[in-house]
Design an enzyme around this catalytic site. Structure first.
Site, PDB file in Angstrom:
ATOM      1  N   PRO A   2       0.774  -1.241   0.000  1.00  0.00           N
ATOM      2  CG  PRO A   2      -0.141  -1.077   2.138  1.00  0.00           C
ATOM      3  CD  PRO A   2       0.786  -1.877   1.309  1.00  0.00           C
ATOM      4  CD  GLU A   3       5.818   2.670  -0.717  1.00  0.00           C
ATOM      5  OE1 GLU A   3       6.151   3.705  -1.281  1.00  0.00           O
ATOM      6  OE2 GLU A   3       6.623   1.874  -0.194  1.00  0.00           O
ATOM      7  CE  LYS A  52       2.193   6.017   2.027  1.00  0.00           C
ATOM      8  NZ  LYS A  52       3.070   5.984   3.208  1.00  0.00           N
ATOM      9  NE  ARG A 258       7.328   1.738   8.873  1.00  0.00           N
ATOM     10  CZ  ARG A 258       6.610   2.022   7.786  1.00  0.00           C
ATOM     11  NH1 ARG A 258       5.936   3.135   7.715  1.00  0.00           N
ATOM     12  NH2 ARG A 258       6.559   1.177   6.793  1.00  0.00           N
TER      13      ARG A 258
END
Length: 270
Positions: A2-3, A52, A258
DNA sequence: TCAAGATGATCAG
DNA sequence: TGATCCTCTTGAT
């Protein structure tokens, strides 16, 4: 994956099968039952993406707002739907196809005003022709935060995720911990243009390929490997392996929770 | 069988 | 900054 390119492509695919059609909307899992019931049997007007975020607009007014988060998936299949398997948050059934949403961080019913608020919070989206790259540069150049963190901030730039962050910085030969204030307008212009190109390619192919032909492992005499995310990349999730360009070992560390990846030679700190 | 990890974002402290 | 939520897959036990 999901980008931003995933959502852009998803909106187009949903339009192809549901736009202008009366659809059956349910929540087999039950967590979106009230929202689903409100638009069940209504005509879906249009699916749109912004960064997004995904918005499914209905002719009667309500909008389904979806954010896939880290693990969400929205799959479209042709034909009649089988019995739901697993945690299906949202199911849309049209005349010739059906779609199922699982694991999304957001699935809610909103109105046009709330949709505008969500979009207003986002920075420019490289996939939109009317996006203003200077708006993102103003935020970046005013910040002491690392460019690697700024690229992931959706209020600075919409649609870029961990893969495009790692790969665009590699292609720009820019160290991810470089403070935003040290990034020149010219450098930013090149990164933006590269993101536009990479993400547009991602929309067309459904995968993130960033390695230029002259650097492909075969061309460098090394074994090719396509990562789980479905594309060939320079540094993303290649920690401990050789850089395709200089053979240095790709490094990794956690930045703001991240995983960050870069080549210490191609992306020297200045 | 169970824990860890994953392309994201938000909230509390 | 760390905890938390969402679901599924992979690998260790």
């Amino acid at each position: 994956m999901p980008e931003g390119h995933t959502l852009f492509r998803l909106a187009a695919d949903l339009n192809a099968v549901f736009a202008g059609q009366q659809v059956e909307v349910t929540s087999p899992q039950g967590r979106f039952s009230d929202g689903a019931a409100t638009v069940d049997g209504h005509v879906m007007d249009l699916a749109e993406s912004a960064g997004k975020h995904l918005f499914l607009r209905f002719e009667s007014g309500p909008v389904i707002h979806v954010h896939l988060g880290l693990i969400g998936a929205f799959r479209i299949e042709e034909g009649d739907p089988p019995e739901p398997v697993g945690a299906v948050r949202l199911r849309i059934v049209g005349p010739s196809a059906y779609a199922e949403l699982r694991g999304a961080i957001t699935c809610e019913l909103i109105d046009e005003a709330k949709m505008a608020t969500v979009i207003d919070r986002l920075g420019p989206d490289p996939l939109r022709l009317d996006a203003d790259a200077d708006k993102a540069f103003a935020r970046i150049h005013a910040s002491k935060k690392a460019i690697g963190a700024l690229l992931m901030d959706q209020t600075v730039l919409a649609g870029v995720g961990n893969v495009y962050r790692a790969e665009s910085l590699f292609r720009a030969r820019l160290h991810p911990l470089t403070p935003g204030v040290k990034v020149s307008r010219r450098r930013w212009g090149a990164i933006w243009a590269d993101l536009v190109e990479l993400m547009d390619y991602g929309v067309q192919t459904g995968r993130i390929d960033t390695v230029r032909p002259e650097h492909e492992p075969e061309a460098m005499g090394r074994e090719a490997r396509v990562d789980d995310h479905g594309g060939e990349v320079y540094v993303y999730r290649r920690a401990g392996q050789q850089c395709h360009v200089c053979s240095s070992i790709v490094r990794t560390r956690i930045l703001e929770g991240r995983n960050l990846f870069w080549c210490p030679t191609c992306q020297r700190r200045r």
